[in-house]
Design an enzyme around this catalytic site. Structure first.
Site, mmCIF file in Angstrom:
data_model
loop_
_atom_site.group_PDB
_atom_site.id
_atom_site.type_symbol
_atom_site.label_atom_id
_atom_site.label_comp_id
_atom_site.label_asym_id
_atom_site.label_seq_id
_atom_site.Cartn_x
_atom_site.Cartn_y
_atom_site.Cartn_z
ATOM 1 C CB ALA A 62 44.987 29.629 36.830
ATOM 2 N N GLY A 101 49.428 32.865 35.829
ATOM 3 C CA GLY A 101 50.166 31.412 35.351
ATOM 4 C C GLY A 101 50.799 31.454 34.267
ATOM 5 C CD GLU A 104 52.620 32.079 38.904
ATOM 6 O OE1 GLU A 104 51.470 31.836 38.506
ATOM 7 O OE2 GLU A 104 52.717 32.354 40.261
ATOM 8 C CD GLU A 124 48.665 36.001 39.338
ATOM 9 O OE1 GLU A 124 48.986 37.159 39.353
ATOM 10 O OE2 GLU A 124 48.976 34.921 38.783
HETATM 11 N N1 T1G Z 1 40.205 31.565 32.318
HETATM 12 C C1 T1G Z 1 39.173 31.013 31.672
HETATM 13 N N2 T1G Z 1 38.599 31.724 30.712
HETATM 14 C C2 T1G Z 1 39.060 33.021 30.573
HETATM 15 C C3 T1G Z 1 40.390 33.536 31.160
HETATM 16 C C4 T1G Z 1 40.756 32.683 32.274
HETATM 17 N N3 T1G Z 1 41.846 33.125 33.057
HETATM 18 N N4 T1G Z 1 40.429 34.612 30.871
HETATM 19 C C5 T1G Z 1 39.658 34.901 29.780
HETATM 20 N N5 T1G Z 1 38.887 33.903 29.552
HETATM 21 C C6 T1G Z 1 37.793 33.808 28.881
HETATM 22 C C7 T1G Z 1 36.687 34.938 29.051
HETATM 23 O O1 T1G Z 1 35.934 34.568 30.041
HETATM 24 C C8 T1G Z 1 36.053 34.903 27.654
HETATM 25 O O2 T1G Z 1 35.229 33.967 27.372
HETATM 26 C C9 T1G Z 1 37.346 34.683 26.535
HETATM 27 O O3 T1G Z 1 38.289 34.196 27.511
HETATM 28 C C10 T1G Z 1 37.778 36.065 26.130
HETATM 29 O O4 T1G Z 1 38.059 36.832 27.174
HETATM 30 C C11 T1G Z 1 48.211 30.441 39.244
HETATM 31 C C12 T1G Z 1 46.070 31.548 39.965
HETATM 32 C C13 T1G Z 1 43.277 37.507 28.460
HETATM 33 C C14 T1G Z 1 43.343 39.783 28.623
HETATM 34 O O5 T1G Z 1 43.483 37.323 35.308
HETATM 35 O O6 T1G Z 1 42.460 39.558 31.575
HETATM 36 O O7 T1G Z 1 46.841 32.648 36.814
HETATM 37 O O8 T1G Z 1 33.008 35.125 27.263
HETATM 38 O O9 T1G Z 1 36.392 38.782 26.617
HETATM 39 O O10 T1G Z 1 39.241 41.350 26.119
HETATM 40 O O11 T1G Z 1 49.321 32.350 39.835
HETATM 41 O O12 T1G Z 1 40.484 37.770 29.409
HETATM 42 O O13 T1G Z 1 34.320 34.404 25.144
HETATM 43 O O14 T1G Z 1 33.330 32.484 26.651
HETATM 44 O O15 T1G Z 1 38.320 39.095 28.079
HETATM 45 O O16 T1G Z 1 40.626 39.700 24.715
HETATM 46 C C15 T1G Z 1 45.222 35.281 36.125
HETATM 47 C C16 T1G Z 1 42.157 37.089 32.883
HETATM 48 C C17 T1G Z 1 44.162 34.062 36.464
HETATM 49 C C18 T1G Z 1 43.780 37.195 33.042
HETATM 50 C C19 T1G Z 1 41.759 38.416 26.993
HETATM 51 N N6 T1G Z 1 44.891 35.735 34.781
HETATM 52 N N7 T1G Z 1 41.866 37.434 31.453
HETATM 53 O O17 T1G Z 1 41.015 39.624 27.050
HETATM 54 O O18 T1G Z 1 38.972 38.737 25.722
HETATM 55 S S1 T1G Z 1 44.747 33.694 38.015
HETATM 56 C C20 T1G Z 1 43.944 36.853 34.536
HETATM 57 C C21 T1G Z 1 42.021 38.880 30.787
HETATM 58 C C22 T1G Z 1 46.143 32.851 38.066
HETATM 59 C C23 T1G Z 1 48.108 31.777 38.860
HETATM 60 C C24 T1G Z 1 46.698 32.301 39.323
HETATM 61 C C25 T1G Z 1 41.482 38.795 29.463
HETATM 62 C C26 T1G Z 1 42.412 38.800 28.697
HETATM 63 P P1 T1G Z 1 33.875 34.037 26.619
HETATM 64 P P2 T1G Z 1 37.900 38.433 27.023
HETATM 65 P P3 T1G Z 1 39.891 39.994 25.747
#
Ligand code: T1G
Length: 633
Positions: A62, A101, A104, A124
């Site tokens: 998400a 997501g 998912e 999550e």
């Molecule tokens: N949403 C928006 N921006 C995101 C993002 C996200 N989920 N994940 C990363 N970014 C941005 C981050 O801020 C940075 O931005 C750029 O992408 C690179 O990230 C419905 C509710 C994917 C492994 O928890 O673990 O889904 O600073 O520096 O080291 O059930 O980002 O460049 O402007 O970390 O290569 C669940 C979170 C969400 C994954 C990449 N997903 N992200 O790592 O790059 S909750 C997560 C990460 C959800 C559902 C629920 C990592 C990455 P900027 P980065 P990276």
């Protein structure tokens, strides 16, 4: 559609997601993907759809930027229902990461192919949440609750290979993941109506349920204070006991409640704050770090030895220097003992232990630092000693070598003034035990070269630390705020509280340890020596030390530690001593509630944090949060 390209491969539609940087499921992507699925579904020439992605992620989950705002259609669960309900098979072609997501989406498909380097997970829980788009209902149906629950509870991603073992993906390929997905789609078409996860209950056997319930009972014991862990148990239990639609409603209700929980908001803030610290004001990516191939550490005490281990653990050769052989032998024996404990615990193999020990070269005399690209001084916390070292280093180390002090509160420019290269001098403040604690405060005095700071940040990451750049000033950030809490804790004792009440209030708030247990662990004599060197007093703390009650290392401090116990017991003599000091100071002791204690301990820290921001010693509020999370648990 801006974020999805729809192409045809014969009778197979290929929807390629392209929503940089990580294909987060923002509203535009959800809308475009829903449109692509509908278009493919209504096209008589299309028999199946492959959902693929461009860039480094399949789908990162998400979109964080939408959290806390009113949800905008199309809602993710509805999109997933549309994919799953499609009469034409959908296959996910997973490269990069499929998280939250993103996984998912893949679960709502009827087949999944992963590239061999892909990672798949539902992280999550790390955000104080649970999967909120059917993950708690579909994953157990696909791989069984006994495997799905621990995967969601840890939030850790699995490799493609492990996903195949679990049955999370149908195929892993080292080749073209889209081509493999197209082939699988064709196979599914020949099998007739697609099999939907929501209907797949074959894995939910009574044995599976029993195993899940045992894991749930264990999780309740370990993380009963984490609301999302308890919610996850409830959601997975719904998956194994209720029809899909009812289970989905249970998940949605639990997820929505957690989304509003301040702890989840805080964890989402931390996610961004951890990324912000990489942005050092005034130092862009054009500033290149200096190469670090060899290091030297001066001082083989607890800190120096721990810092040397950080280098060895990162594979960087390091010379550990003392002034006498007996001291360097002590230092090396302490390091060997720590590695031995890891080997005994099974967290380190003997081969790795030997490899790391071989990277640490003991030496007597500062001349041994001559070939180092960086020298970290971890000597006695006394300005004269440090100035003498930094002066001697001037004539020894090569031009361009970086000189760092591990001082925990002394003035860096005063240390740097002892030599002729202040532009190469900064602070690298590790936290004890240095080989364990993640926080590294990089102290940036005025006049230090930008590439020296950039080098320290890059090196910090290489050492597996969380490097936060801070300004020069007494105690920098962490210890400066900690001192406010220490003073407040001492005042509370004199005003009427007892050590276990103060510690209990903080551990109840969420700290791992309270100030007095922490002082007993570190050694009360350390604070005593620092206060004396600065001409300060603290009536109770000084009195405890005058009795020789230095803490765990002497069997008693604020608490009693009978037979070397690790957790202390109340000590009536200490409580009598505190009461006597209150009387001597004419204070009538009073009771304090935990809320009173928390306010008196935390408010002064927050105020000091505000002053630190005002003075520019920390660049952002989030930096201070990262310091406290990683330096003080
Ligand atoms: N949403 C928006 N921006 C995101 C993002 C996200 N989920 N994940 C990363 N970014 C941005 C981050 O801020 C940075 O931005 C750029 O992408 C690179 O990230 C419905 C509710 C994917 C492994 O928890 O673990 O889904 O600073 O520096 O080291 O059930 O980002 O460049 O402007 O970390 O290569 C669940 C979170 C969400 C994954 C990449 N997903 N992200 O790592 O790059 S909750 C997560 C990460 C959800 C559902 C629920 C990592 C990455 P900027 P980065 P990276």
């Amino acid at each position: 559609m801006e974020t999805v390209r729809l192409a045809r491969h014969g009778e197979i539609a290929i929807a390629t997601i392209d929503n940089p940087p990580v294909n987060a499921l923002g509203q535009a992507l959800r809308s475009d993907l829903a449109r692509a699925v509908a278009d493919a579904g209504s096209d008589p020439g299309i028999a199946a759809i492959v959902i693929a992605a461009a860039g480094r992620a399949f789908i990162a989950g998400a979109d964080f930027s939408e959290f806390g705002k009113p949800p905008v259609a199309p809602f993710l669960p509805d999109l997933l229902d549309a994919i799953e309900a499609s009469p034409k098979p959908g296959v996910a072609a997973i490269q990069g990461v499929a998280l939250g997501g993103g996984l998912e989406v893949a679960l709502s498909c009827h087949g999944r192919v992963a590239s061999s380097a892909a990672m798949l997970g539902l992280p999550e829980v790390k955000l104080g949440l649970i999967p909120g788009a059917g993950g708690t209902q579909r994953l157990p149906r696909l791989i069984g609750a006994a495997k799905a629950f621990p995967m969601m509870l840890s939030g850790e991603p699995v490799t493609a290979g492990r996903a195949l073992e679990l049955g999370l993906v149908d195929e892993v390929t080292g080749g073209d993941v889209v081509a493999a997905a197209v082939a699988l789609a064709r196979t599914l078409v020949t099998r007739g109506a697609p099999v939907r996860q929501r209907d797949a209950t074959v894995r939910l056997t009574s044995a599976d349920r029993e195993t899940f319930e045992a894991l749930a009972a264990d999780a309740t014991k370990k993380s009963g204070d984490m609301p999302n862990a308890m919610a996850l148990i409830e959601a997975v239990r719904a998956a194994v006991t209720l029809p899909f639609a009812e289970g989905l409603a249970v998940e949605r209700a639990l997820f929505t409640k957690l989304l509003a929980d301040p702890r989840s908001k805080a964890l989402r803030h931390v996610f961004f704050a951890e990324r912000e610290i990489a942005r050092v004001p005034g130092i862009g990516s054009e500033v290149k770090p200096r190469p670090i191939a060899k290091a030297a550490v001066i001082g083989a005490g607890t800190m120096g030895g721990g810092i040397a281990m950080c280098f060895a653990n990162a594979g960087i050769p390091v010379t550990l220097i003392e002034t006498q052989k007996a001291q360097i032998d002590n230092g090396m024996n302490r390091i060997a003992a720590i590695y031995e404990m890891s080997v005994a615990r099974g967290s380190l193999t003997p081969a790795l232990r030997d490899q790391r020990l071989a990277l640490i070269t003991p030496a007597v005399g500062i001349a041994a630092a001559a070939k180092a690209d960086i020298v970290i001084e971890a000597a006695f916390e006394e300005m004269g000693v440090k100035q003498q070292i930094f002066s001697a280093l001037d004539a020894i180390v090569k031009p361009g070598a970086i000189l760092a002090s591990n001082t925990s509160y002394l003035d860096i420019p005063t240390i740097a003034a002892a030599n002729t290269r202040p532009a190469d001098v900064l602070g690298m403040h590790f936290f004890s035990p240095a080989n364990v604690m993640k926080l590294l405060e990089i102290v940036r005095p005025a006049g230090v070269a930008d590439d020296v700071v950039a080098t320290a940040v890059a090196l910090g990451r290489r050492l597996g630390k969380v490097p936060v750049v801070v300004g020069n000033g007494f105690g920098f950030v962490g210890n400066r705020m900690l001192e406010q809490r220490t003073r407040a804790a001492e005042r509370l004792l004199i005003a009427g509280a007892l050590p276990h009440e103060v510690d209990g209030a903080l551990t109840g708030f969420g700290f791992k340890m309270g100030p007095f247990a922490m002082s007993d662990l570190a050694g009360n004599d350390i604070g005593w020596r620092t206060r004396k060197s600065r001409g300060k007093t603290a009536a109770v703390a000084d009195a405890i030390c005058e009795c020789g009650w230095f803490g765990q290392k002497t069997g008693r401090g604020y608490y009693l530690y009978p037979d070397g116990a690790r957790s202390g017991e109340r000590d009536p003599e200490v409580e009598a001593l505190i009461a006597r000091i209150s009387a001597e100071q004419g204070v009538t002791r009073r009771n304090f509630t935990a809320e009173d204690i928390l306010a008196r301990l935390l408010d002064p820290m927050v105020n000091e944090g505000a002053r630190i921001l005002e003075e520019g010693i920390a660049a952002r509020p989030g930096d201070i949060d990262i310091i406290w999370l990683n330096g003080y648990n």
